[in-house]
Design an enzyme around this catalytic site. Structure first.
Site, short mmCIF file in Angstrom:
data_model
loop_
_atom_site.label_atom_id
_atom_site.label_comp_id
_atom_site.label_asym_id
_atom_site.label_seq_id
_atom_site.Cartn_x
_atom_site.Cartn_y
_atom_site.Cartn_z
N TRP A 33 0.87 -1.18 0.00
CA TRP A 33 0.00 0.00 0.00
C TRP A 33 0.90 1.22 0.00
O TRP A 33 1.79 1.36 0.83
CB TRP A 33 -1.00 0.00 1.15
CG TRP A 33 -0.50 -0.33 2.52
CD1 TRP A 33 0.61 0.15 3.14
CD2 TRP A 33 -1.12 -1.22 3.45
NE1 TRP A 33 0.72 -0.36 4.40
CE2 TRP A 33 -0.33 -1.21 4.63
CE3 TRP A 33 -2.29 -2.00 3.43
CZ2 TRP A 33 -0.66 -1.97 5.74
CZ3 TRP A 33 -2.61 -2.75 4.54
CH2 TRP A 33 -1.80 -2.73 5.67
N ASP A 85 5.35 -2.67 -13.77
CA ASP A 85 4.15 -1.99 -13.29
C ASP A 85 3.26 -1.46 -14.42
O ASP A 85 3.58 -1.57 -15.59
CB ASP A 85 4.57 -0.85 -12.34
CG ASP A 85 3.69 -0.83 -11.10
OD1 ASP A 85 2.47 -0.86 -11.26
OD2 ASP A 85 4.25 -0.78 -10.00
#
Ligand SMILES: Cc1cc2nc3c(=O)[nH]c(=O)nc-3n(C[C@H](O)[C@H](O)[C@H](O)COP(=O)(O)O)c2cc1C
Ligand SMILES: [Mn+2]
Length: 480
Positions: free
Chosen positions: A186, A281
């Site tokens: 996170w 990513d």
């Protein structure tokens, strides 16, 4: 609406929007490479179900949300814009003028109650309870050759604020470290990270539950930029027009969607960090390794026959473009509540959400474009917007060619570019410092005399209405 993941897969199958892959495909690179091909096909390609992932008896589903049509199916609408009116209605309650009006509003109150999650005694997600379970039981993908390992890419991470008890759900990837621990990625601006911050301040362990493959609206909701403190389950209730059924976890004091296929229960310890990454990513680049908290598994519960839901990110466009597109359409009416002058906005796939946002406005006063830029830089996850292009209301923000044309012709670089600095997306590796860097706004609206432009702004070239009508008739006859 779809009751669960099986229901969605069956329906996509029936509609021929899903390709079943019967041959063995390796979760190590191969499933991601095939998924990438699908995502790069026109319109986002088919949803995929890998029935025989090498080394596991659990089928792997990917790219389920990766097309406009499938995103609409998941949300139960014909067009993503159909939701705008409903959201607007929900957000603009009329003030009751008298008792009769108040009575008329009762259905609305009922409507809100109907969105709340409800707790049920047991759920399919606990058909099998594995207190000694290991992540090795799951067909977790290694997506790209430079990745630091295997990543759970589509988890719904449930936490509660240790002080207020308010729930958050976010999609944060989990890198498998060993059979019982993963990373907890996170980023510092996200809801889960805030709960962890509070837990660390109290010196307390933070319980975490991770759901995989719940009600099909939920994986979308976990990615949605909900304002902090607003329960993602309310959005899920609204979008699925049903109350999400929740069941108590076995080893932690949290609830998870009863329909989940797989649930990972566990905790993160205060003060514990471990190197996470690299990871190929959604920027299309490998994000750098960095230190993140560690998720410790206490129990894995699952269905008897679960399907492992995953997604692959990489060079755009990928599946996440369509998840972002849903947020663009769903949150536009909410943004308009404070910025009613916004006509439309768009995040092109190549801009990966935060790198490029194009906004059209009904320009009302001098400097209006800059007001919009400043508002975006101060509004929730829109703060990450690295480049904001503001155009007049007659420009189609969804047409990149038109936008490039207008920006090129309407912008004076010395006059119309607004530079600023502030928090940037954690994934922005162009910034000198992590999460802090530059942003640029481009005012591509027509400039007014009151803004210092005293020449005549040129008109757009177009023929007369009469000649246009004639042209349509003639063209219909001569075109082949
Ligand atoms: C496929 C996918 C993977 C994501 N992975 C991460 C991640 O690893 N870490 C993160 O902070 N955000 C990640 N996000 C973005 C968050 O899910 C998103 O910002 C969400 O709004 C966060 O919710 P929150 O505001 O409740 O924290 C991902 C999004 C998608 C679509
Ligand atoms: Mn949230």
């Amino acid at each position: 609406m779809y009751a669960d993941l099986d229901d969605l897969i069956a329906d996509l199958d029936k509609r021929r929007l899903l390709t079943r892959v019967a041959e063995p495909v390796d979760p190590n690179l191969e499933i991601a490479a095939v998924t990438d091909r699908a995502c790069k096909s026109p319109g986002g390609g088919p949803a995929l179900l890998f029935e025989r992932p090498v080394g596991s008896s659990m089928p792997v589903a990917s790219n389920l949300y990766g097309s406009y049509e499938r995103m609409c199916l998941v949300l139960g609408v014909k067009s993503l814009d159909d939701l705008a009116g409903e959201i607007d209605e929900l957000m603009t309650p009329q003030m009751p003028a008298g008792i009769m009006d108040a009575l008329k509003m009762l259905p609305m109150v009922g409507r809100l109650r109907d969105l709340m999650p409800k707790t049920v005694k047991d759920g399919a997600c606990q058909e099998v309870v594995g207190k000694d379970a290991s992540f090795d039981e799951l067909p977790i993908l290694t997506c790209w050759p430079g990745d630091g390992g295997r990543y759970i890419t589509f988890p719904l991470v449930f936490t509660k604020d240790p002080e207020s008890g308010i729930r958050n759900i976010g999609t944060y990837r989990l890198q498998v470290f060993d059979g019982r621990t993963t990373g907890m990625h996170w980023q510092r601006h996200k809801g889960g990270a805030q709960h962890y911050r509070v837990a660390e301040k109290l010196g307390k362990r933070l319980e975490v539950a991770v759901s995989l493959g719940a009600e099909p609206v939920l994986p979308y909701c976990a990615t949605a930029p909900m304002p902090e403190g607003l329960d993602e389950l309310l959005l899920a209730g609204f979008l699925s027009r049903q109350r999400i059924e929740m069941v108590k976890c076995v080893t932690v004091d949290l609830e998870v969607p009863a329909s989940s296929h797989i649930v990972l229960e566990g905790y993160v310890e205060p003060g514990e960090r471990r190197r996470e990454g690299p990871f190929g990513d959604h920027t299309g680049l490998y994000s750098q390794p960095d230190d993140f908290p560690v998720f410790h598994l206490t129990c894995m519960t699952r269905r008897k026959k679960p399907t492992y839901l995953t997604t692959v990110v990489g060079v755009p466009p990928m599946e996440d473009y369509y998840l972002g597109l849903a947020s663009e359409r769903i949150f536009l009416p909410m943004i308009r509540k404070t910025l009613p002058e916004i006509v439309d906005m768009h995040f092109p796939a190549e801009g990966i959400f935060h790198n490029l946002v194009i906004v059209s406005i009904d320009k009302r006063y001098p400097g209006h474009a800059r007001k919009i830029m400043n508002a975006f830089w101060g509004l929730g996850q829109l703060m990450f917007s690295k480049t904001i292009v503001v155009v007049d209301r007659d420009v189609d923000v969804h047409d990149p060619g038109q936008v490039a044309w207008i920006v090129g012709t309407h912008m004076d670089p010395v006059r119309d570019i607004q530079m600023t600095k502030g928090p940037v997306d954690d994934l922005d590796d162009a910034a000198d410092l992590p999460a802090f860097g530059g942003k640029m706004g481009i005012d591509a609206t027509r400039k007014w005399a009151s803004e210092g432009y005293t020449r005549q702004w040129p008109e757009r070239v177009a023929t007369t209405e009469a000649a246009g009508r004639r042209a349509s008739e003639i063209w219909a006859r001569i075109k082949r």
